[in-house]
Design a protein around this motif. Structure first.
Motif, PDB file in Angstrom:
ATOM      1  N   ALA A   1       0.893  -1.040  -0.055  1.00 41.19           N
ATOM      2  CA  ALA A   1      -0.155   0.143   0.077  1.00 41.19           C
ATOM      3  C   ALA A   1       0.806   0.975  -0.055  1.00 41.19           C
ATOM      4  O   ALA A   1       0.584   2.196  -0.731  1.00 41.19           O
ATOM      5  N   GLN A   2       1.979   1.399   0.873  1.00 37.62           N
ATOM      6  CA  GLN A   2       2.869   2.366   0.765  1.00 37.62           C
ATOM      7  C   GLN A   2       3.581   2.671  -0.482  1.00 37.62           C
ATOM      8  O   GLN A   2       3.496   3.761  -0.827  1.00 37.62           O
ATOM      9  N   GLU A   3       3.838   1.739  -1.246  1.00 42.83           N
ATOM     10  CA  GLU A   3       4.386   1.687  -2.652  1.00 42.83           C
ATOM     11  C   GLU A   3       3.281   2.565  -3.515  1.00 42.83           C
ATOM     12  O   GLU A   3       3.729   3.273  -4.226  1.00 42.83           O
ATOM     13  N   ILE A   4       1.986   2.158  -3.507  1.00 40.90           N
ATOM     14  CA  ILE A   4       1.019   2.939  -4.311  1.00 40.90           C
ATOM     15  C   ILE A   4       1.334   4.277  -3.964  1.00 40.90           C
ATOM     16  O   ILE A   4       0.855   5.379  -4.731  1.00 40.90           O
ATOM     17  N   VAL A   5       0.893   4.529  -2.603  1.00 40.12           N
ATOM     18  CA  VAL A   5       0.831   5.874  -2.078  1.00 40.12           C
ATOM     19  C   VAL A   5       2.140   6.782  -2.626  1.00 40.12           C
ATOM     20  O   VAL A   5       2.041   7.888  -3.036  1.00 40.12           O
ATOM     21  N   ASP A   6       3.338   6.292  -2.385  1.00 40.37           N
ATOM     22  CA  ASP A   6       4.601   6.847  -2.808  1.00 40.37           C
ATOM     23  C   ASP A   6       4.482   7.244  -4.513  1.00 40.37           C
ATOM     24  O   ASP A   6       5.097   8.384  -4.675  1.00 40.37           O
ATOM     25  N   ASP A   7       3.788   6.653  -5.328  1.00 34.40           N
ATOM     26  CA  ASP A   7       3.724   6.897  -6.482  1.00 34.40           C
ATOM     27  C   ASP A   7       2.570   8.113  -6.945  1.00 34.40           C
ATOM     28  O   ASP A   7       2.804   8.740  -8.001  1.00 34.40           O
ATOM     29  N   VAL A   8       1.894   8.602  -6.019  1.00 36.03           N
ATOM     30  CA  VAL A   8       0.782   9.364  -6.163  1.00 36.03           C
ATOM     31  C   VAL A   8       1.213  10.692  -5.177  1.00 36.03           C
ATOM     32  O   VAL A   8       0.669  11.807  -5.405  1.00 36.03           O
ATOM     33  N   LEU A   9       1.842  10.626  -3.901  1.00 36.25           N
ATOM     34  CA  LEU A   9       1.771  11.872  -3.157  1.00 36.25           C
ATOM     35  C   LEU A   9       3.105  12.749  -3.535  1.00 36.25           C
ATOM     36  O   LEU A   9       4.026  12.264  -4.138  1.00 36.25           O
ATOM     37  N   PRO A  10       2.785  13.933  -3.346  1.00 33.62           N
ATOM     38  CA  PRO A  10       4.114  14.791  -3.665  1.00 33.62           C
ATOM     39  C   PRO A  10       5.307  14.457  -2.622  1.00 33.62           C
ATOM     40  O   PRO A  10       4.903  13.878  -1.627  1.00 33.62           O
ATOM     41  N   THR A  11       6.371  14.815  -3.129  1.00 33.14           N
ATOM     42  CA  THR A  11       7.587  14.267  -2.355  1.00 33.14           C
ATOM     43  C   THR A  11       7.539  14.928  -0.849  1.00 33.14           C
ATOM     44  O   THR A  11       8.536  14.515  -0.289  1.00 33.14           O
ATOM     45  N   ASP A  12       6.811  15.918  -0.681  1.00 37.23           N
ATOM     46  CA  ASP A  12       6.988  16.464   0.858  1.00 37.23           C
ATOM     47  C   ASP A  12       5.849  15.938   1.619  1.00 37.23           C
ATOM     48  O   ASP A  12       5.622  16.731   2.661  1.00 37.23           O
ATOM     49  N   TRP A  13       5.066  15.058   1.181  1.00 34.35           N
ATOM     50  CA  TRP A  13       3.977  14.337   1.760  1.00 34.35           C
ATOM     51  C   TRP A  13       4.480  12.832   2.170  1.00 34.35           C
ATOM     52  O   TRP A  13       5.140  12.449   1.361  1.00 34.35           O
ATOM     53  N   GLN A  14       3.834  12.335   3.213  1.00 36.29           N
ATOM     54  CA  GLN A  14       3.790  10.946   3.491  1.00 36.29           C
ATOM     55  C   GLN A  14       2.629  10.266   4.014  1.00 36.29           C
ATOM     56  O   GLN A  14       1.878  10.884   4.457  1.00 36.29           O
ATOM     57  N   SER A  15       2.704   8.885   4.054  1.00 37.75           N
ATOM     58  CA  SER A  15       1.569   8.395   4.637  1.00 37.75           C
ATOM     59  C   SER A  15       2.056   7.510   5.723  1.00 37.75           C
ATOM     60  O   SER A  15       2.971   7.198   5.910  1.00 37.75           O
ATOM     61  N   VAL A  16       1.021   7.314   6.600  1.00 41.26           N
ATOM     62  CA  VAL A  16       1.086   6.592   7.902  1.00 41.26           C
ATOM     63  C   VAL A  16       0.173   5.394   7.953  1.00 41.26           C
ATOM     64  O   VAL A  16      -1.071   5.852   8.083  1.00 41.26           O
ATOM     65  N   GLY A  17       0.364   4.108   8.250  1.00 39.96           N
ATOM     66  CA  GLY A  17      -0.418   3.216   8.535  1.00 39.96           C
ATOM     67  C   GLY A  17      -1.341   3.412   9.739  1.00 39.96           C
ATOM     68  O   GLY A  17      -0.788   3.733  10.729  1.00 39.96           O
ATOM     69  N   ASN A  18      -2.577   3.487   9.730  1.00 41.10           N
ATOM     70  CA  ASN A  18      -3.349   3.443  11.059  1.00 41.10           C
ATOM     71  C   ASN A  18      -4.468   2.572  11.318  1.00 41.10           C
ATOM     72  O   ASN A  18      -4.949   2.758  12.479  1.00 41.10           O
ATOM     73  N   TYR A  19      -4.438   1.570  10.483  1.00 42.90           N
ATOM     74  CA  TYR A  19      -5.559   0.697  10.590  1.00 42.90           C
ATOM     75  C   TYR A  19      -5.426  -0.573   9.842  1.00 42.90           C
ATOM     76  O   TYR A  19      -5.035  -0.353   8.633  1.00 42.90           O
ATOM     77  N   ILE A  20      -5.850  -1.582  10.342  1.00 40.83           N
ATOM     78  CA  ILE A  20      -5.485  -2.829   9.528  1.00 40.83           C
ATOM     79  C   ILE A  20      -6.798  -3.971  10.089  1.00 40.83           C
ATOM     80  O   ILE A  20      -6.628  -4.081  11.352  1.00 40.83           O
ATOM     81  N   GLU A  21      -7.261  -4.542   9.188  1.00 42.39           N
ATOM     82  CA  GLU A  21      -8.363  -5.675   9.651  1.00 42.39           C
ATOM     83  C   GLU A  21      -8.213  -6.673   8.486  1.00 42.39           C
ATOM     84  O   GLU A  21      -8.469  -6.285   7.333  1.00 42.39           O
ATOM     85  N   LEU A  22      -7.768  -7.981   9.169  1.00 45.81           N
ATOM     86  CA  LEU A  22      -7.697  -8.897   8.129  1.00 45.81           C
ATOM     87  C   LEU A  22      -7.910 -10.204   8.477  1.00 45.81           C
ATOM     88  O   LEU A  22      -7.878 -10.612   9.976  1.00 45.81           O
ATOM     89  N   ARG A  23      -8.280 -11.139   7.826  1.00 44.60           N
ATOM     90  CA  ARG A  23      -8.356 -12.511   8.118  1.00 44.60           C
ATOM     91  C   ARG A  23      -7.222 -13.208   7.422  1.00 44.60           C
ATOM     92  O   ARG A  23      -7.170 -13.318   6.167  1.00 44.60           O
ATOM     93  N   HIS A  24      -6.564 -14.018   8.130  1.00 41.72           N
ATOM     94  CA  HIS A  24      -5.412 -14.863   7.665  1.00 41.72           C
ATOM     95  C   HIS A  24      -5.942 -16.281   7.832  1.00 41.72           C
ATOM     96  O   HIS A  24      -5.867 -16.974   8.806  1.00 41.72           O
ATOM     97  N   SER A  25      -6.427 -16.841   6.592  1.00 46.25           N
ATOM     98  CA  SER A  25      -7.274 -17.954   6.558  1.00 46.25           C
ATOM     99  C   SER A  25      -6.559 -19.233   6.044  1.00 46.25           C
ATOM    100  O   SER A  25      -6.882 -20.510   6.222  1.00 46.25           O
ATOM    101  N   ALA A  26      -5.091 -19.046   5.837  1.00 48.15           N
ATOM    102  CA  ALA A  26      -4.612 -20.179   5.458  1.00 48.15           C
ATOM    103  C   ALA A  26      -3.034 -20.300   5.969  1.00 48.15           C
ATOM    104  O   ALA A  26      -2.407 -19.209   5.928  1.00 48.15           O
ATOM    105  N   MET A  27      -2.497 -21.375   6.045  1.00 46.20           N
ATOM    106  CA  MET A  27      -1.268 -21.587   6.386  1.00 46.20           C
ATOM    107  C   MET A  27      -0.114 -21.690   5.328  1.00 46.20           C
ATOM    108  O   MET A  27      -0.686 -21.998   4.073  1.00 46.20           O
TER     109      MET A  27
END
Length: 114
Positions: free
Chosen positions: A31-57
């Motif tokens: 997700a960060q890679e996607i954001v890096d491609d579109v945000l101006p260089t003086d901006w950044q993003s920070v992950g603040n939430y994740i919800e997932l199901r890890h359903s397989a080994m």
């Protein structure tokens, strides 16, 4: 997937399978890679939430593919649909959110926390 991403290695379990913390880190990185491609260089993003199901080994030596799709933008929050696959199919899916701001603002906020 290597030993360094296993639950045993990371301390999140006793098995030599893909650890959920490693999976989360990979999802955030894509997700960060996607954001890096579109945000101006003086901006950044920070992950603040994740919800997932890890359903397989996933055993050591497997190939894991991570996908993230920007599904919505709300004010200063980016919402991603995230998923992971191995050779057998889907192993995880969920939602990841990132907030974004000017880097100077984030640094100022972080400085207040010290």
């Amino acid at each position: 997937m290597s030993e360094e991403q296993t639950a045993r290695y990371l301390g999140s379990g006793k098995s030599d399978v893909l650890a959920t913390p490693a999976l989360v880190a990979w999802m955030e990185a894509v997700a960060q890679e996607i954001v890096d491609d579109v945000l101006p260089t003086d901006w950044q993003s920070v992950g603040n939430y994740i919800e997932l199901r890890h359903s397989a080994m996933v055993p050591v030596g497997s190939t894991v593919e991570i996908q993230a799709v920007l599904s919505r933008v709300d004010e200063k929050e980016l919402i991603f649909a995230v998923s992971a696959f191995d050779e057998s199919g889907i192993i995880s899916e969920g939602i990841h959110k990132r907030t974004f701001s000017r880097t100077a603002v984030l640094k100022r906020l972080l400085k207040r926390k010290k």
